[in-house]
Design an enzyme around this catalytic site. Structure first.
Site, PDB file in Angstrom:
ATOM      1  N   LYS A 205      -4.909  -4.748  -7.485  1.00  0.00           N
ATOM      2  CA  LYS A 205      -5.594  -4.152  -6.326  1.00  0.00           C
ATOM      3  C   LYS A 205      -4.711  -3.077  -5.709  1.00  0.00           C
ATOM      4  CE  LYS A 205      -5.909  -4.504  -1.873  1.00  0.00           C
ATOM      5  NZ  LYS A 205      -6.193  -3.105  -1.499  1.00  0.00           N
ATOM      6  N   GLY A 258       4.319  -5.074   0.306  1.00  0.00           N
ATOM      7  CA  GLY A 258       3.722  -4.482   1.496  1.00  0.00           C
ATOM      8  C   GLY A 258       4.398  -5.013   2.744  1.00  0.00           C
ATOM      9  N   SER A 259       3.641  -5.095   3.818  1.00  0.00           N
ATOM     10  CA  SER A 259       4.234  -5.464   5.103  1.00  0.00           C
ATOM     11  C   SER A 259       4.507  -6.964   5.187  1.00  0.00           C
ATOM     12  CB  SER A 259       3.321  -5.039   6.243  1.00  0.00           C
ATOM     13  OG  SER A 259       2.118  -5.763   6.185  1.00  0.00           O
ATOM     14  N   THR A 260       5.457  -7.315   6.018  1.00  0.00           N
ATOM     15  CA  THR A 260       5.790  -8.725   6.206  1.00  0.00           C
ATOM     16  C   THR A 260       4.600  -9.469   6.804  1.00  0.00           C
ATOM     17  OG1 THR A 260       8.142  -8.235   6.343  1.00  0.00           O
ATOM     18  CG2 THR A 260       7.423 -10.274   7.379  1.00  0.00           C
ATOM     19  N   GLY A 263       2.198 -10.135   4.087  1.00  0.00           N
ATOM     20  CA  GLY A 263       2.827 -11.125   3.206  1.00  0.00           C
ATOM     21  C   GLY A 263       2.586 -12.550   3.709  1.00  0.00           C
ATOM     22  N   GLU A 280       7.502  -8.787  -1.887  1.00  0.00           N
ATOM     23  CA  GLU A 280       8.510  -7.758  -1.632  1.00  0.00           C
ATOM     24  C   GLU A 280       8.041  -7.064  -0.370  1.00  0.00           C
ATOM     25  OE1 GLU A 280      10.122  -4.790  -0.962  1.00  0.00           O
ATOM     26  OE2 GLU A 280       9.364  -3.794  -2.764  1.00  0.00           O
ATOM     27  N   CYS A 314      10.499   0.806   1.445  1.00  0.00           N
ATOM     28  CA  CYS A 314      10.970  -0.480   1.974  1.00  0.00           C
ATOM     29  C   CYS A 314      12.488  -0.573   2.018  1.00  0.00           C
ATOM     30  CB  CYS A 314      10.397  -1.605   1.139  1.00  0.00           C
ATOM     31  SG  CYS A 314      10.659  -1.360  -0.611  1.00  0.00           S
ATOM     32  N   GLU A 411      10.598  -2.178  11.485  1.00  0.00           N
ATOM     33  CA  GLU A 411      10.441  -1.240  10.377  1.00  0.00           C
ATOM     34  C   GLU A 411       9.474  -0.141  10.824  1.00  0.00           C
ATOM     35  OE1 GLU A 411       8.183  -2.345   6.716  1.00  0.00           O
ATOM     36  OE2 GLU A 411       9.969  -1.608   5.697  1.00  0.00           O
TER      37      GLU A 411
END
Ligand code: NAI
Ligand code: MG
Length: 509
Positions: A205, A258-260, A263, A280, A314, A411
């Site tokens: 995706k 992607g973003s935390t 995640g 990651e 990242c 971030e």
């Protein structure tokens, strides 16, 4: 509502030439790639993707939903059970190598599409295509090295009779890869290559911001001769296709970048069938400049640690710690370097930094710049959007930042550097400053002292530390995060292991 006029009307690709192949690709009717065929989305939904350097629509693409995910899972499961999982490693390796050759052949189109869809500069796009080619060859080589061990059989069997125990490495099953927009093609290949080498079947995706290179890849996967269903590409939104993949009971493994925050949602969704998860996630990596640093190396190196990919990266080094002794010289150098950087359309010759990926993302980065000012940091350069079409932000340096500021903790994912100064040489004290973050993805130390370099590298809590360079990732070097930067490692042999189970077999002879 009045809209302020743009300084000039944007033209497609800012007037830069693109190849006929790219032009023809953009004009296509972009569908989903399921079971080796192009298919319309179940709900018939379509989205637009834009060139972030002009804001103009460049293509339309079909957007899937849960029903399309179901179809992709059926295709992937059938391909897994239908022979791919038990295929000869040499066969899978040959297909990976064929795909590498085809990517090499179409390198120009792939790089142009990546620039147009994501905004990255051409020099990075070309590099990512050649890295993908290398990565495919690397995992093709590893496919033939998947092997188990023999081990001592358990006493209760071997005391009574001769016995044998060995282990097998088997593919995990159907893998979903949910990828972001910052380096889309690389992200797809860095997950697909080890998964294919291991014998998994796959559903990718892409990000809804950057759907195009994965679709171009689908053509090459078909041309290379991968069996139907081994790789499926389902574009769509995060809450639509992404969430359906993460929660699907028929998927055995999800690999996410992607973003935390997202995640965490993926982990929650994956709880249902306890699928294997690698993550990651974000970073806020420290960069430590010691008093004996070689400034000719450190000035451009530290600047690009922040600005590479416009900071949409990242592993960006965005918390900069500069020792008192070199502080003034370093800041002067960083400001001059920042002001000379070519910020332009990614297709423009000499472009070093492109735009932010979207209007929404640029607004978020500008929000952080406003926050830095209100938190009392000193703006040394940048801080504004460029006066042109597209989502461009000038390279920005804040000094006099403190550890508690939002621009130091969060971030930002933009070209924004937050500098702190320090006066100690004690590696433990330096590590305490550097480790004051929930993240732990990357980091670097700049010094001529071998001893200081390795002492500090040993103390920084992150998955990758560089000495006199930053974020030197490669297909054969494991990469991943400590803390809230993620779970597991990608690249290298460890990424192959992400897609393998271990089975022990004991035989009473
Ligand atoms: P995101 O993490 O929301 O998106 C990444 C991927 O996840 C996309 O394909 C998206 O469609 C998908 N997704 C979103 N919500 C989902 C859900 N509930 N379930 C499953 N999949 C879902 O990142 P976004 O919104 O594009 O960017 C936000 C921030 O994330 C950035 O500002 C940056 O800080 C960070 N980021 C980090 C990246 C990295 O390389 N670690 C890459 C991209 C963004
Ligand atoms: Mg786009």
């Amino acid at each position: 509502m009045s809209v302020s006029p743009l300084p000039y009307a944007p033209t497609p690709f800012d007037g830069h030439p693109i190849s006929d192949a790219t032009r023809a690709f953009l004009a296509r009717d972009h569908q989903l790639f399921i079971d080796g065929r192009w298919a319309a989305a179940f709900g018939g939904e379509v989205m637009e993707t834009r060139d972030p350097a002009t804001g103009l629509v460049v293509a339309r693409f079909a957007v899937g939903e849960a029903a399309d995910v179901n179809a992709a899972v059926v295709a992937a499961r059938n391909a897994f059970d239908g022979g791919w999982a038990r295929s000869q490693p040499a066969y899978r390796a040959a297909l990976l190598r064929r795909l590498a050759e085809l990517m090499q052949r179409d390198a120009q189109m792939l790089a142009e599409l990546e620039v147009i869809d994501s905004g990255m500069p051409m020099f990075i796009a070309s590099l990512t295509v050649s890295n993908c080619v290398e990565m495919l060859h690397y995992y093709a080589g590893l496919a033939g090295t998947i092997e188990g061990t023999t081990t001592t059989p358990p006493a209760h069997v071997s005391m009574e009779a001769e016995a044998l125990t060995y282990t097998l490495r088997e593919p995990v099953g159907v893998a979903a890869h949910i990828i972001p927009w910052n380096v889309p093609l690389s992200m797809a290949i860095l997950k697909l290559a080890p998964a294919l080498a291991a014998g998994c079947t796959n559903i990718v995706k892409p990000s809804e911001e950057t759907p195009l290179t994965a679709l171009a890849l689908a053509d090459l996967i078909a041309e290379a001769g991968f069996p139907a269903g081994v790789v499926n590409i389902v574009n769509g939104t995060g809450p639509g296709v992404g969430a359906a993949l993460a929660g699907h009971p028929g998927i055995d493994k999800v690999a996410f970048t992607g973003s935390t925050a997202t995640g965490r949602r993926i982990v929650e969704a994956a709880l249902g069938n306890l699928k294997k998860v690698t993550l990651e996630l974000g970073g806020k990596s420290p960069v430590v400049v010691m008093p004996d640093a070689d400034l000719e190396l450190a000035v451009p190196g530290v600047a690009m640690a922040t600005y590479f990919l416009g900071g949409q990266n990242c592993m960006a080094g965005t918390r900069i710690f500069v020792h008192d002794d070199v502080y003034e010289a370093m800041i002067e150098g960083l400001v001059a370097f920042s002001e000379n950087l070519v910020v332009d359309h990614g297709l423009a010759p000499g472009c070093m930094i492109g735009p932010m990926v979207s209007q929404a993302h640029a607004a978020k980065v500008m929000g952080y710049i406003a926050r830095g000012l209100s938190e009392g940091a000193t703006l040394r350069t940048g801080g504004q959007r460029l006066n042109r079409a597209g989502h461009f932000i000038a390279p920005t340096i804040f000094t006099a930042t403190t550890p508690d500021m939002g621009i130091v903790q969060d971030e930002i994912f933009g070209p924004v550097m937050a500098v702190q100064r320090f006066d100690t040489l004690d590696p433990d004290e330096i590590a305490r400053m550097a480790n004051n973050s929930p993240y732990g993805l990357s980091g670097s130390v700049w010094t001529r002292s071998l001893s200081a370099a390795h002492k500090i590298a040993a103390r920084i809590r992150s998955g990758h530390v560089s000495i006199n360079c930053h974020g030197a990732v490669a297909h054969n070097i494991p990469f991943g995060g400590y803390g809230q930067s993620g779970w597991g490692r990608e690249f290298g042999r460890e990424s192959l292991d992400n897609y393998l189970e271990t089975k022990a077999v004991t035989a009473r002879l």
